[in-house]
Write an enzyme that holds these catalytic residues in place. Structure first.
Site, PDB file in Angstrom:
ATOM      1  CE  LYS A  47       0.111   0.864   4.681  1.00  0.00           C
ATOM      2  NZ  LYS A  47      -0.403   1.210   5.960  1.00  0.00           N
ATOM      3  CG  ASP A 235      -0.981   4.882   5.439  1.00  0.00           C
ATOM      4  OD1 ASP A 235      -1.776   3.950   5.189  1.00  0.00           O
ATOM      5  OD2 ASP A 235       0.248   4.718   5.543  1.00  0.00           O
ATOM      6  NE  ARG A 643       2.990  -5.980  10.758  1.00  0.00           N
ATOM      7  CZ  ARG A 643       2.437  -5.343   9.743  1.00  0.00           C
ATOM      8  NH1 ARG A 643       3.053  -4.346   9.173  1.00  0.00           N
ATOM      9  NH2 ARG A 643       1.257  -5.713   9.273  1.00  0.00           N
TER      10      ARG A 643
END
Length: 806
Positions: A47, A235, A643
DNA sequence: ATAATAGTTCTTTTT
DNA sequence: GAACTATTAT
């Protein structure tokens, strides 16, 4: 962090460099033009790349000037990265964009407009500690504890109200006046608000709420920003709260024709912007988010903002990014399995084309230290096999979990850094020095003034302070004036002299503040007050560390001035107050990163260690009582898992020391949600429980440590008096692993210049006896590689490891 | 006014 | 175990 976009099958070599290598959904997200766009971006779906290319596209095609773009990110670090990446794509053409956090953007607006509503542009920002301090005073004055009110309750409630855009007026209309507690809280809220206003200060929540208030109260002010920002991008939209949502709403509102006329009379260029009715249409809005990664509900984040986006902004385009370019399929399978247990979510399934990858590794330690040792060992092994330290990270739910990890890492010579946690700027001595700066920047702030009044000690105690306050109240003057007129207070000559000389110092420095560089202002204050001098003169070894910290702050101001030649004292104070935990990330070269799961959001690592996967910790005990708590904790776990690029380690402990006592810990419910075949347990909860055939290294260690033999040999060879030696030895006997609790002075244990060479036999508190295989490094960084009889091969930092030659 | 001592209470995550 | 509070003694 870098997100590498793999070329996908569908996208081919189209000529446009901005969409080269993107998959069809990403490409559409970059190129779509319309009033409002929602990009639902799963973890690792690229993104940031999409967002930066979208901005670059607007600039490259001349659809927008840089000054017409406002991009909101979650941290300053993310903002800096985005700015850099846009610059990489379009070069100089990107200068003049606003890319910042909600808070920074609002400060910028408020500084310009503060005079519109009773503040000056030199306002200061109260961080959470500051507002707690203020609340503490207010509660004490009102005797609010009689009614069972506490500082944390009051600050939590005020924060919540501000996030909902309630002020004292609107709140007073909705309370039950017969409930004395509610009436009392209202009074606290009222006084708190008044004190902030008097101090010319905003708290964190005010920065957003007051900007919204400003826009609503002064449409002609709002119109300037509505005209200016034509493209707004947000965001992490799932983590916006109501106030932030409202701010976005205000900014994207169209400007009515009459206000445009007013703008035009004010000399603003509006001609080509008008639509048929003579007004200016609302800015286009792009939001990016993932409701599965919403983890800030406790801070007022409202997941509904993203879920109901299409209703809020009709005719929105929605684009779903599900292809993951970060993790292996095993990691994604685990993540998908876990998150699918949250029932009220929009279906979304991450997938990748990179293959299954390694299995997830699980480990159950006997204690938190045992767990930390596992982490350290695995990190050492990964490092040996070629993974750079900077590509590894250790996550945990609560900051207090760092203790055990740090202790073991120091001993094992693993370079690490802790992000967030007890930050540099939270240290008392730094806050003191900062308070000096604040009093100079914003003389109206009595909180900062009170803080430094008697630091360093000048003999100005509480009695003197109340005398000054009384003078200030009767004369309706600020506290500073009371200091300037100390001779009228009828105090002793010594105290009076101390007060007037402090007042003079502050006035003198203040006179130079407009032009002098920040580090000179700070140095003048330090020299004039004797702040560092007093610390240096102290016998307390911690004070030496404190003095060094203040020196470090001077260095920080110099660095700031170097990077911002035109930066003012206010700019410096603002920057310091608004830095986020993850902003510290910059030069992580060669160190393992330690952080909470919350600060981990938005980052990615080759190898991830998720520690403390236990009931009452993850999910945290406190979350159980909150509505939506367990789901949010699950999302937190999900964020942690996603992550990881290649390797994921999940670890827990059977017992965990919390607030002094040792408690039994149970494996987290979330562990069972991961399909068993995905996890390779090095030591499963069951194995650790039975204490059977597996090697119980921690238990061995305990017995070794308790035999009293170690205490016989001095291990503090230099720099410490015999008194502290005795204490250290006694402490080592009873609780050998808590020696490093004190990080202000650095390591307490010090093996000094212990000579070791290959072949020596040594004894270690945890690992028992072993033979030194090799010694590398020099000076304080000498490292011994030891083959232990029972615990295998370990690397130890000789200076601080709990070892002895035998 | 301050330093030292003893007792208390609590800790989720953060701009 | 730390950070804060209340109570002493100097």
């Amino acid at each position: 962090m870098t997100i590498v976009l793999e070329p996908s099958d569908a996208a081919g070599g189209s000529g446009d460099p901005l969409t080269a290598g993107l998959n069809p959904q990403q490409k559409e997200a970059v190129e779509y033009r319309g009033q409002s766009l929602l990009i639902v971006a799963g973890a690792g779906s690229g993104k940031t790349s999409v967002l930066t290319r979208r901005i670059a596209g607007l600039l490259a095609t001349r659809e927008a000037w840089p000054s017409q773009i406002l991009a909101i990110t979650f941290t300053n670090k993310a903002a800096a990265e985005m700015r850099e990446r846009v610059a990489h794509l379009v070069g100089q053409a990107g200068e003049g964009m606003w890319i910042s956090t909600f808070h920074s953007a609002c400060v910028r607006i408020l500084r310009r407009e503060a005079e519109q509503f009773g503040f000056t542009k030199s306002f200061t920002i109260y961080d959470s500690a500051d507002s707690r301090a203020l609340l503490k005073r207010i509660l004490k004055e009102l005797d609010a504890d009689q009614l069972g009110l506490t500082v944390s309750m009051a600050s939590g409630k005020i924060s919540k109200l501000k996030n909902e855009l309630s002020d004292v007026e609107s709140y007073s209309r909705q309370i039950n006046m017969n409930d004395p507690q509610e009436v009392m809280f209202l009074e606290i809220f009222r006084q708190y608000t008044r004190e902030l206003q008097r101090a010319n200060a905003f708290d964190f929540d005010d920065l957003i709420a007051q900007t919204v208030y400003l826009f609503r109260a002064f449409p002609h002010v709002a119109a300037q920003y509505q005209r200016r920002f034509r493209h707004i991008l947000v965001d992490e939209y799932q983590d916006t709260n109501h106030a932030q949502y409202s701010l976005i709403r205000e900014l994207t509102r169209p400007v009515q024709a009459d206000l445009v006329d007013e703008l035009e009379r004010g000399g603003q260029f509006v001609q080509s912007m008008r639509d048929g009715s003579g007004g200016i249409p609302g800015a286009s809005l792009t939001v990016v988010g993932d409701s599965d990664q919403s983890i800030y509900a406790f801070r007022g984040a409202d997941i509904r903002n993203i879920v109901e986006f299409e209703r809020d902004f009709p005719n929105s385009k929605v684009i779903l990014l599900e292809q993951n370019y970060r993790s292996t399929q095993n990691i994604l399978d685990a993540a998908n399995a876990v998150i699918s247990n949250n029932f009220d979510r929009q279906a979304k399934n991450l997938f990748t084309t990179v293959g299954a990858g390694s299995k997830i590794v699980g480990f159950t330690g006997y204690t938190g230290h045992d767990e930390a040792q596992f982490v350290a060992d695995e990190i050492a092994a990964l490092h040996e096999s070629g993974t750079d330290y900077k590509d590894m990270a250790v996550f945990y739910r609560t900051n207090s979990q760092t203790r055990a990890l740090e202790e073991i890492f120091i001993r094992s010579a693993i370079p690490y850094r802790v992000l967030g946690g007890t930050k540099f700027y939270e240290r008392a001595e730094i806050k003191d020095a900062m308070a000096y700066l604040i009093t100079v920047a914003n003389p109206a702030d009595p909180l900062a003034l009170r803080r430094i009044m008697n630091v360093p000690k000048r003999g100005i105690g509480p009695a003197t302070e109340t005398a000054m306050q009384r003078w200030a109240d009767t004369n309706e003057a600020p506290l500073r004036d009371a200091m300037r007129n100390a001779d009228q207070l009828g105090l002793g000559p010594k105290v009076t002299g101390a007060i007037t000389s402090l007042a003079k110092l502050l006035d003198d420095v203040q006179a130079t503040a407009a032009t002098a560089p920040v580090h000179e202002i700070l140095s003048a204050l330090i020299a004039g007050s004797g702040l560092v001098e007093v610390l240096r003169a102290s016998r307390d070894p911690q004070d030496e560390a404190r003095a060094e910290n203040i020196d470090e702050l001077v260095a920080v101001t110099k660095e700031f001035q170097k990077n911002n030649p035109d930066g003012t004292l206010l700019d410096f104070l603002t920057e310091v107050t608004l830095v986020a935990a993850a902003d510290d990330l910059d030069d992580t070269s060669g160190t393992v990163s330690l952080m909470t799961l919350h600060t981990a959001k938005g980052l990615e690592y080759e190898a991830v260690f998720l520690t403390g996967v236990e009931e009452d910790l993850l999910p945290h005990r406190m979350s159980a009582s909150e509505p939506g708590g367990p789901s949010e904790e699950r999302r937190l776990f999900y964020v942690g898992i996603t992550r990881a690029r290649q390797r994921l380690f999940l670890s827990l402990a059977m017992t965990r020391a919390q607030f002094g006592e040792v408690n039994v810990a149970m494996p987290s419910r979330y562990l069972q949600e991961i399909p068993v075949e995905l996890i390779d347990w090095k030591q499963s909860p069951g194995m650790a429980n039975s204490r059977g055939g597996t090697q119980p290294r921690a238990l061995n260690a305990r017995r070794e440590g308790g035999d009293g033999n170690r205490g016989a040999t001095p291990r503090a060879s230099g720099g410490y008096g015999s008194g502290s030696y005795d204490r250290a030895t006694a402490a080592a006997k009873t609780k050998p692993k808590t020696e490093w609790a004190n990080r202000v002075t650095g390591t307490v244990r010090d093996n000094g210049d212990m000579e070791l060479e290959a072949g020596d036999r040594i004894s270690h508190v945890d690992f028992g006896e072993g033979r030194v295989m090799a010694v590398t490094g020099i000076g304080a960084r000498r490292i011994a590689e030891v083959l232990f009889d029972g615990a295998g091969r370990k690397k130890l930092l000789i200076k601080v490891a709990p070892i002895e030659k035998i």
